[in-house]
Design an enzyme around this catalytic site. Structure first.
Site, PDB file in Angstrom:
ATOM      1  N   LYS A 195      38.122  35.890  41.250  1.00  0.00           N
ATOM      2  CA  LYS A 195      39.394  35.335  40.774  1.00  0.00           C
ATOM      3  C   LYS A 195      39.324  33.814  40.726  1.00  0.00           C
ATOM      4  O   LYS A 195      39.767  33.176  39.768  1.00  0.00           O
ATOM      5  CB  LYS A 195      40.550  35.775  41.697  1.00  0.00           C
ATOM      6  CG  LYS A 195      40.942  37.220  41.496  1.00  0.00           C
ATOM      7  CD  LYS A 195      41.856  37.742  42.586  1.00  0.00           C
ATOM      8  CE  LYS A 195      42.055  39.237  42.395  1.00  0.00           C
ATOM      9  NZ  LYS A 195      42.742  39.891  43.517  1.00  0.00           N
ATOM     10  N   GLN A 229      45.808  38.372  48.924  1.00  0.00           N
ATOM     11  CA  GLN A 229      44.871  39.474  48.725  1.00  0.00           C
ATOM     12  C   GLN A 229      45.157  40.602  49.727  1.00  0.00           C
ATOM     13  O   GLN A 229      45.177  40.375  50.931  1.00  0.00           O
ATOM     14  CB  GLN A 229      43.431  38.941  48.895  1.00  0.00           C
ATOM     15  CG  GLN A 229      42.361  39.973  48.630  1.00  0.00           C
ATOM     16  CD  GLN A 229      42.324  40.435  47.163  1.00  0.00           C
ATOM     17  OE1 GLN A 229      42.396  39.619  46.259  1.00  0.00           O
ATOM     18  NE2 GLN A 229      42.231  41.733  46.953  1.00  0.00           N
ATOM     19  N   ASP A 280      51.349  39.021  41.349  1.00  0.00           N
ATOM     20  CA  ASP A 280      50.944  40.425  41.467  1.00  0.00           C
ATOM     21  C   ASP A 280      52.110  41.357  41.144  1.00  0.00           C
ATOM     22  O   ASP A 280      51.932  42.569  41.074  1.00  0.00           O
ATOM     23  CB  ASP A 280      50.454  40.707  42.902  1.00  0.00           C
ATOM     24  CG  ASP A 280      48.959  40.970  42.945  1.00  0.00           C
ATOM     25  OD1 ASP A 280      48.357  41.107  41.867  1.00  0.00           O
ATOM     26  OD2 ASP A 280      48.403  41.031  44.054  1.00  0.00           O
TER      27      ASP A 280
END
Ligand code: NAD
Length: 299
Positions: free
Chosen positions: A55, A99, A122
């Site tokens: 990422k 994460q 997200d």
């Protein structure tokens, strides 16, 4: 019957990332700061380290300012929430990605709930989920967005189609069902308690597997000509990656098929970049259609 057309996620992701890069250049040309992405990694989970590195690299290549914050597995809930609050306040940060999974002892739902919905790239917090199901303008989870982009790009008809999503997670199955419904598909969400899963799958014009069981979906479960999107990433004992769909069997029956690797996986990171650009455009009050024109295509 001729073999399925393969949907090339690597190519689609590269094209999409180039669009994001153009959007970033345009934003900067208008005198705005480049989008800022903060990635928070707690602990030393090996798979998470790889995801975060990928990422980080993709975000740099797209012209973003990236901050990767690595915290020890011993981080307390209180310190993690304080860190999220600081990123929420930081004007240079437009997207925050924590994460998952978090190390044991940390409450994921409390951390997700603490995110500023405008920075929740997200798309997991309650405001984002509510916006998705009520047709609002929230941020949408990246993997489902990637699946929709691949279907649209391949020209798969969704209007009135029967879509079956196997898996009901917050991250993949549920948001995917919402996106398919918004495209006027008739949607079934199947899961671990579904009775006669093969028969349910055989109904599908569009079949999406997001389970985490290698090769669960057999060729005989697939309606001839169906579009099959394989979200699963499963590490086999011999080290190879396998999807949730028996690839060789599916190739003989499906109309379209995504490979693993090289299908949905690359799209997830591309969509993370797209979401962060979108968040930055909104913050800068730049019409998102001008910088992120794909928004109307997928969500
Ligand atoms: P999850 O474990 O949260 O959810 C799995 C779902 O599958 C559950 O809803 C469960 O009901 C269902 N399920 C389990 N066993 C089943 C069975 N035998 N029959 C029918 N349904 C069953 O997983 P997730 O986070 O949604 O991820 C699913 C898969 O997708 C995993 O392999 C994961 O690695 C992969 N994934 C890939 C990407 C990507 O970028 N390509 C992103 C996220 C997840």
């Amino acid at each position: 019957m001729s073999p399925a057309r393969l949907i090339d996620g690597k190519l689609a992701a590269a094209e999409f990332r180039a669009r994001v890069r153009r959007g970033v250049d345009e934003l900067v040309a208008r005198g705005q700061a480049a989008p800022g992405l903060a990635v928070v990694l707690v602990g030393d989970d090996a798979a998470s380290q790889v995801y975060v590195r990928n990422k980080d690299k993709a975000a740099h290549e797209a012209g973003f300012r990236v901050r990767t914050i690595r915290l020890p597995a011993t981080t307390t809930q209180r310190d993690l929430l304080a860190g999220v609050a600081e990123l929420n306040r930081d004007e240079s940060v437009h997207g925050i990605l924590v994460q998952l999974p978090l190390p044991r002892g940390l409450d994921e739902s409390a951390v997700v709930a603490a995110l500023d919905p405008g920075k929740d790239v997200d798309g997991l917090c309650a405001r984002s989920v509510g916006a998705l199901w009520s047709g609002g303008a929230g941020l949408v989870p990246c993997t489902p967005l990637g699946c929709m982009h691949l279907l649209e790009r391949a020209g798969v008809a969704l209007e009135g189609a029967r879509a079956v999503v196997i898996g009901r997670s917050q991250l993949v199955g549920k948001p995917l069902a919402a996106l398919l419904l918004a495209r006027n598909a008739t949607v079934t969400i199947a899961h671990s308690r579904t009775r006669d899963l093969p028969a349910v799958c055989r109904e599908a014009d569009v079949l999406i597997a997001a389970v985490g069981r290698p090769e669960l979906v057999r060729g005989a479960w697939i309606r001839p000509g169906a579009a099959v999107i394989d979200v699963g990433i499963n590490r086999l004992p011999d080290g190879r990656l396998a999807g949730d769909v028996a690839y060789a069997e599916a190739l003989e029956v499906a109309g379209w098929l995504t490979p693993v690797p090289g299908g949905v996986g690359p799209m997830t990171i591309a969509m993370l970049l797209g979401n962060t650009l979108l968040a930055a455009a909104r913050r800068a009050l730049v019409p998102e259609r001008e910088l992120a024109p794909w928004r109307s295509e997928t969500a």
